[in-house]
Design a protein around this motif. Structure first.
Motif, PDB file in Angstrom:
ATOM      1  N   TRP A 145      26.460  53.460  20.393  1.00 64.53           N
ATOM      2  CA  TRP A 145      25.532  53.037  21.455  1.00 64.53           C
ATOM      3  C   TRP A 145      24.214  52.510  20.888  1.00 64.53           C
ATOM      4  O   TRP A 145      23.724  51.464  21.314  1.00 64.53           O
ATOM      5  N   GLU A 146      23.630  53.215  19.936  1.00 64.86           N
ATOM      6  CA  GLU A 146      22.334  52.801  19.394  1.00 64.86           C
ATOM      7  C   GLU A 146      22.440  51.463  18.665  1.00 64.86           C
ATOM      8  O   GLU A 146      21.557  50.599  18.796  1.00 64.86           O
TER       9      GLU A 146
ATOM     10  N   VAL B  26      18.877  42.702  26.438  1.00 65.08           N
ATOM     11  CA  VAL B  26      18.942  44.156  26.306  1.00 65.08           C
ATOM     12  C   VAL B  26      20.381  44.589  26.518  1.00 65.08           C
ATOM     13  O   VAL B  26      21.209  43.842  27.038  1.00 65.08           O
ATOM     14  N   LEU B  27      20.700  45.801  26.103  1.00 62.59           N
ATOM     15  CA  LEU B  27      21.964  46.404  26.487  1.00 62.59           C
ATOM     16  C   LEU B  27      21.929  46.551  28.001  1.00 62.59           C
ATOM     17  O   LEU B  27      20.953  47.046  28.561  1.00 62.59           O
ATOM     18  N   ALA B  28      22.955  46.098  28.689  1.00 62.28           N
ATOM     19  CA  ALA B  28      22.918  45.865  30.138  1.00 62.28           C
ATOM     20  C   ALA B  28      22.332  47.025  30.938  1.00 62.28           C
ATOM     21  O   ALA B  28      22.759  48.171  30.796  1.00 62.28           O
TER      22      ALA B  28
ATOM     23  N   ARG C 237      22.684  48.759  21.230  1.00 62.18           N
ATOM     24  CA  ARG C 237      21.376  48.477  21.836  1.00 62.18           C
ATOM     25  C   ARG C 237      20.554  47.553  20.940  1.00 62.18           C
ATOM     26  O   ARG C 237      19.969  46.564  21.407  1.00 62.18           O
ATOM     27  N   ARG C 238      20.512  47.874  19.661  1.00 53.19           N
ATOM     28  CA  ARG C 238      19.729  47.074  18.723  1.00 53.19           C
ATOM     29  C   ARG C 238      20.311  45.661  18.577  1.00 53.19           C
ATOM     30  O   ARG C 238      19.557  44.686  18.443  1.00 53.19           O
ATOM     31  N   LYS C 239      21.623  45.563  18.596  1.00 54.31           N
ATOM     32  CA  LYS C 239      22.248  44.248  18.455  1.00 54.31           C
ATOM     33  C   LYS C 239      21.861  43.350  19.626  1.00 54.31           C
ATOM     34  O   LYS C 239      21.529  42.174  19.441  1.00 54.31           O
TER      35      LYS C 239
ATOM     36  N   VAL D 110      29.734  59.058  27.847  1.00 53.05           N
ATOM     37  CA  VAL D 110      30.513  59.065  26.616  1.00 53.05           C
ATOM     38  C   VAL D 110      29.621  59.538  25.477  1.00 53.05           C
ATOM     39  O   VAL D 110      28.397  59.340  25.519  1.00 53.05           O
ATOM     40  N   LYS D 111      30.221  60.153  24.440  1.00 53.43           N
ATOM     41  CA  LYS D 111      29.409  60.536  23.277  1.00 53.43           C
ATOM     42  C   LYS D 111      28.848  59.271  22.635  1.00 53.43           C
ATOM     43  O   LYS D 111      29.551  58.268  22.453  1.00 53.43           O
ATOM     44  N   CYS D 112      27.589  59.299  22.279  1.00 56.47           N
ATOM     45  CA  CYS D 112      26.876  58.096  21.838  1.00 56.47           C
ATOM     46  C   CYS D 112      27.383  57.544  20.512  1.00 56.47           C
ATOM     47  O   CYS D 112      27.125  56.383  20.185  1.00 56.47           O
TER      48      CYS D 112
END
Length: 243
Positions: free
Chosen positions: A44-45, A59-61, A48-50, A143-145
């Motif tokens: 997830w992180e 941004v991540l939606a 987000r950065r991508k 979900v687990k990140c």
């Protein structure tokens, strides 16, 4: 006393608006938002950065409306190469049970959780990040990140201009002025910007403004509205106990 200003001229986009998205992005003609499906499997992180590294305000939606949610679900349903799920920009990692978007707003105005979700934990693993889940007909699931999933980037619409913050649901614009003035002077300051003191019309607007002001900020802010001679409130369309 700091002043909160509400500009009323920003309205929701029309159904016939033309959406100009960067090459490779898909535009939602209803909301004006642009979306990009990233098929690469990322945690997830990293996802987000991508998205943020792409530029253009990507941004991540962050999904604030049913129209954008349905639009993305339709994209995912047609994409057979997405095996399990796709990340969106929601998490409760920093405050368990309080889901927030990466734009700083609460996951509350619109949600599409599948039945029994968010569960908070699965197979003894904490689930703190938000995704569309294929097995749930692309409804939302926590979900687990650290899971490696595809993701959806988004360029949200912001017609407010520099220095203003847009409520993505009501499409109204907010700005804080640091000048310390009495209420009458505050109204005149707003009028000089073709704006008005904030008038909270719905519970959703109240929640957005509360998050925007930051609950930890101990300063006070003017709102539109005053008391008439008969004791009733003038210019306060929402029940005063919320304000």
């Amino acid at each position: 006393m700091r002043i909160l200003i509400l500009l009323l001229a920003i309205l929701a986009p029309t159904l016939s608006q033309e959406v100009n998205c960067p090459t490779g992005w898909t535009g939602n003609q209803i909301t004006g938002s642009c979306f990009l499906l990233v098929k690469e499997s990322l945690d997830w992180e990293t996802a987000r950065r991508k998205c943020e590294s792409i530029g253009n305000g990507a941004v991540l939606a962050t999904i604030h409306t049913s129209q954008d949610n349905k639009f993305v679900k339709d994209i995912l349903a047609k994409e057979s190469s997405i095996p399990f799920a796709a990340w969106m920009g929601g998490t409760d990692f920093y405050n368990a049970g309080k889901w927030m978007w990466t734009d700083g707003t609460a996951v509350s105005c619109f949600t599409d959780w599948d039945k029994g979700q968010p569960s908070g934990i699965y197979d003894n693993k904490t689930e703190d990040c938000l995704a569309w889940w294929k097995g749930f007909s692309w409804n939302w699931n926590d979900v687990k990140c650290t899971a490696k999933l595809s993701s959806v980037c988004m360029i949200p619409v912001n017609k407010c201009g520099n220095g203003w913050t847009e409520d993505p649901v009501s499409r109204t614009c907010y700005k804080i002025l640091d000048d310390k003035n009495d209420w009458e002077t505050a109204k005149k300051s707003c009028a000089s910007l073709n704006a008005e003191l904030a008038s909270i019309r719905t519970y959703q607007e109240y929640m957005f403004v509360r998050d925007f002001l930051n609950p930890s900020d101990e300063q006070n802010f003017w709102l539109d509205g005053n008391v008439a001679k008969d004791g009733s409130w003038v210019g306060v369309p929402m029940a005063p106990q919320y304000l």
